[in-house]
Design a protein around this motif. Sequence first.
Motif, PDB file in Angstrom:
ATOM      1  N   MET A   1      18.708  11.179  -0.237  1.00 17.16           N
ATOM      2  CA  MET A   1      18.310   9.679   0.175  1.00 17.16           C
ATOM      3  C   MET A   1      16.906   9.415  -0.116  1.00 17.16           C
ATOM      4  N   LYS A   2      16.532   9.531  -1.217  1.00 23.48           N
ATOM      5  CA  LYS A   2      15.110   9.520  -1.736  1.00 23.48           C
ATOM      6  C   LYS A   2      15.099   8.100  -2.354  1.00 23.48           C
ATOM      7  N   ALA A   3      13.920   7.217  -1.793  1.00 22.59           N
ATOM      8  CA  ALA A   3      13.643   6.068  -2.405  1.00 22.59           C
ATOM      9  C   ALA A   3      12.252   6.058  -2.997  1.00 22.59           C
ATOM     10  N   THR A   4      12.496   5.299  -4.272  1.00 27.28           N
ATOM     11  CA  THR A   4      11.047   5.269  -5.002  1.00 27.28           C
ATOM     12  C   THR A   4      10.714   3.811  -4.805  1.00 27.28           C
ATOM     13  N   PRO A   5       9.371   3.788  -4.605  1.00 27.02           N
ATOM     14  CA  PRO A   5       8.817   2.269  -4.663  1.00 27.02           C
ATOM     15  C   PRO A   5       8.704   1.758  -6.056  1.00 27.02           C
TER      16      PRO A   5
ATOM     17  N   THR B   1      14.422  -7.745  -9.537  1.00 27.82           N
ATOM     18  CA  THR B   1      14.446  -6.926  -8.263  1.00 27.82           C
ATOM     19  C   THR B   1      13.785  -5.778  -8.553  1.00 27.82           C
ATOM     20  N   ILE B   2      12.865  -5.469  -7.398  1.00 27.85           N
ATOM     21  CA  ILE B   2      12.021  -4.462  -7.456  1.00 27.85           C
ATOM     22  C   ILE B   2      12.233  -3.680  -6.036  1.00 27.85           C
ATOM     23  N   TYR B   3      11.678  -2.647  -5.810  1.00 27.15           N
ATOM     24  CA  TYR B   3      11.816  -2.139  -4.380  1.00 27.15           C
ATOM     25  C   TYR B   3      10.461  -1.769  -3.667  1.00 27.15           C
ATOM     26  N   ASP B   4      10.477  -2.058  -2.336  1.00 24.18           N
ATOM     27  CA  ASP B   4       9.467  -1.546  -1.439  1.00 24.18           C
ATOM     28  C   ASP B   4       9.287  -0.108  -1.286  1.00 24.18           C
ATOM     29  N   ASN B   5       8.376   0.239  -0.297  1.00 24.83           N
ATOM     30  CA  ASN B   5       8.361   1.604   0.193  1.00 24.83           C
ATOM     31  C   ASN B   5       9.389   2.068   0.885  1.00 24.83           C
ATOM     32  N   LEU B   6      10.429   1.497   1.236  1.00 21.56           N
ATOM     33  CA  LEU B   6      11.552   1.913   1.991  1.00 21.56           C
ATOM     34  C   LEU B   6      12.695   1.935   1.100  1.00 21.56           C
ATOM     35  N   GLY B   7      12.653   1.538  -0.041  1.00 19.13           N
ATOM     36  CA  GLY B   7      13.712   1.353  -0.900  1.00 19.13           C
ATOM     37  C   GLY B   7      14.572  -0.039  -0.720  1.00 19.13           C
TER      38      GLY B   7
ATOM     39  N   ALA C   1      22.045   8.961  -2.548  1.00 17.32           N
ATOM     40  CA  ALA C   1      22.329  10.182  -2.343  1.00 17.32           C
ATOM     41  C   ALA C   1      22.464  11.016  -3.559  1.00 17.32           C
ATOM     42  N   VAL C   2      22.028  12.467  -3.498  1.00 16.39           N
ATOM     43  CA  VAL C   2      21.991  13.291  -4.696  1.00 16.39           C
ATOM     44  C   VAL C   2      23.632  13.538  -4.936  1.00 16.39           C
ATOM     45  N   THR C   3      23.932  13.416  -6.391  1.00 15.41           N
ATOM     46  CA  THR C   3      25.295  13.667  -6.777  1.00 15.41           C
ATOM     47  C   THR C   3      25.337  14.909  -7.509  1.00 15.41           C
ATOM     48  N   ASP C   4      23.997  15.289  -8.102  1.00 19.28           N
ATOM     49  CA  ASP C   4      24.287  16.507  -9.192  1.00 19.28           C
ATOM     50  C   ASP C   4      22.607  17.129  -9.086  1.00 19.28           C
TER      51      ASP C   4
END
Length: 406
Positions: free
Chosen positions: A158-162, A195-201, A290-293
């Motif tokens: 569950m990693k979110a990257t800004p 569409t871009i992403y903030d610190n929380l994804g 979520a990590v799939t692989d």
Amino acid sequence: MGLYGVLNAGVSGMNAQSNRLSVVADNIQNQNTTGYKRGSAQFSSMLIDSSAGSYNAGSVNTVTRYQVGGPNNQGTLAATTSSTDLAVSGEGFFLVTDRGGTPHLTRAGNFVPDGQTGNLVNAAGMTLMGYSLANGDPKVSLNSYDGLVPVNMASLNMKATPSRTGTLQGNLPSEVPVVAGAPSPTNFSKASSVTIYDNLGRPVKIDLYFAKNATGTWQAAAYDPSTAPPTQLSATTLSFDSFGKETGTPKLTFTVPNGQPFALDLTPLSQVAGDFTVENKGIDGNKPSAVTDTEIAADGTVYAHYDDGSRFAAYRIPLATVASPNNLTPRAGNVYDISAASGSVKTGFPTLGGRGTIKQGQLEQSNVDLGNELADMIASQTGYGANSKVFQTGTEMLETLVNLKR
């Protein structure tokens, strides 16, 4: 001293063959141990000075050597179904730590995520160490374990990257009419959004407006449509030559709401006859996924694959080498420690400096040959029996000598 020396020689020979048989037993019981390196008992003579007409039997010393280094001692690589099973093809060793944090070297790459910590540990409970890529390229210590951290798979979930950078490509049509004034939600020639992403994804929509002010000159502006009225975040001017190619390096730079400073590069845009075809060439960042692989490349880079299709480089696994790997000191857990004879550890990344490469989904098998071990077992048994005969014969001769007085 002659007869007593014979007895001592027989005992020494039996001890030596017993040591040899112990090494054979270790090899046989570890023939299926991942990354195990065969040991061999090597003998050296220990002679006692003798005088003319008198000879004193010496003894034999046993030294155990392990066939660790060299291309002929590489175990067979067997494919597995686990993405965290690793093998080294070459001379390198994985850097691991035991439960007390003491570093060791190993070839056993049967790693799985630990249920409590998420760290990658092998069957002996040794934790795989690597360099974190969270802050870019790591600083590698060439002769120590400084900077190494456990390779932790749980931290990748569950990693979110800004978002921080992006690029647009496409065409601004040259035939559209000129628009007076700066671009805005109510005054523009063409419009789009990204569409871009903030610190929380969280996804953040940014509206883009383009206004043609003159032949070869456009203005672009970014607006936050979540406010009333929409808030302008950034504006820039685009200038095109007579061939419709951008002459500068225009960028829309602003801080993402609840996010990071962001730069949208508009340099690839052109102005030629045709349709409005502005599109996303690449914008970084992602929502929580979520990590799939897990992918571990030949150079040691650990990538996490997420369900949104993105890939994130989280760690890089180094390999260690020593000048004389056959002189490493074996420890419990199928690991090795450096010794004065082996030389100091040299760390670096796979594919560099002759360390070899990392093979994902493979394990190195033991280099024990059962046929050779059984042959050594027979030889040890024969040698032990012969040395016992020496002891027995010496005992009988000594008994004869004692009986002379009777």
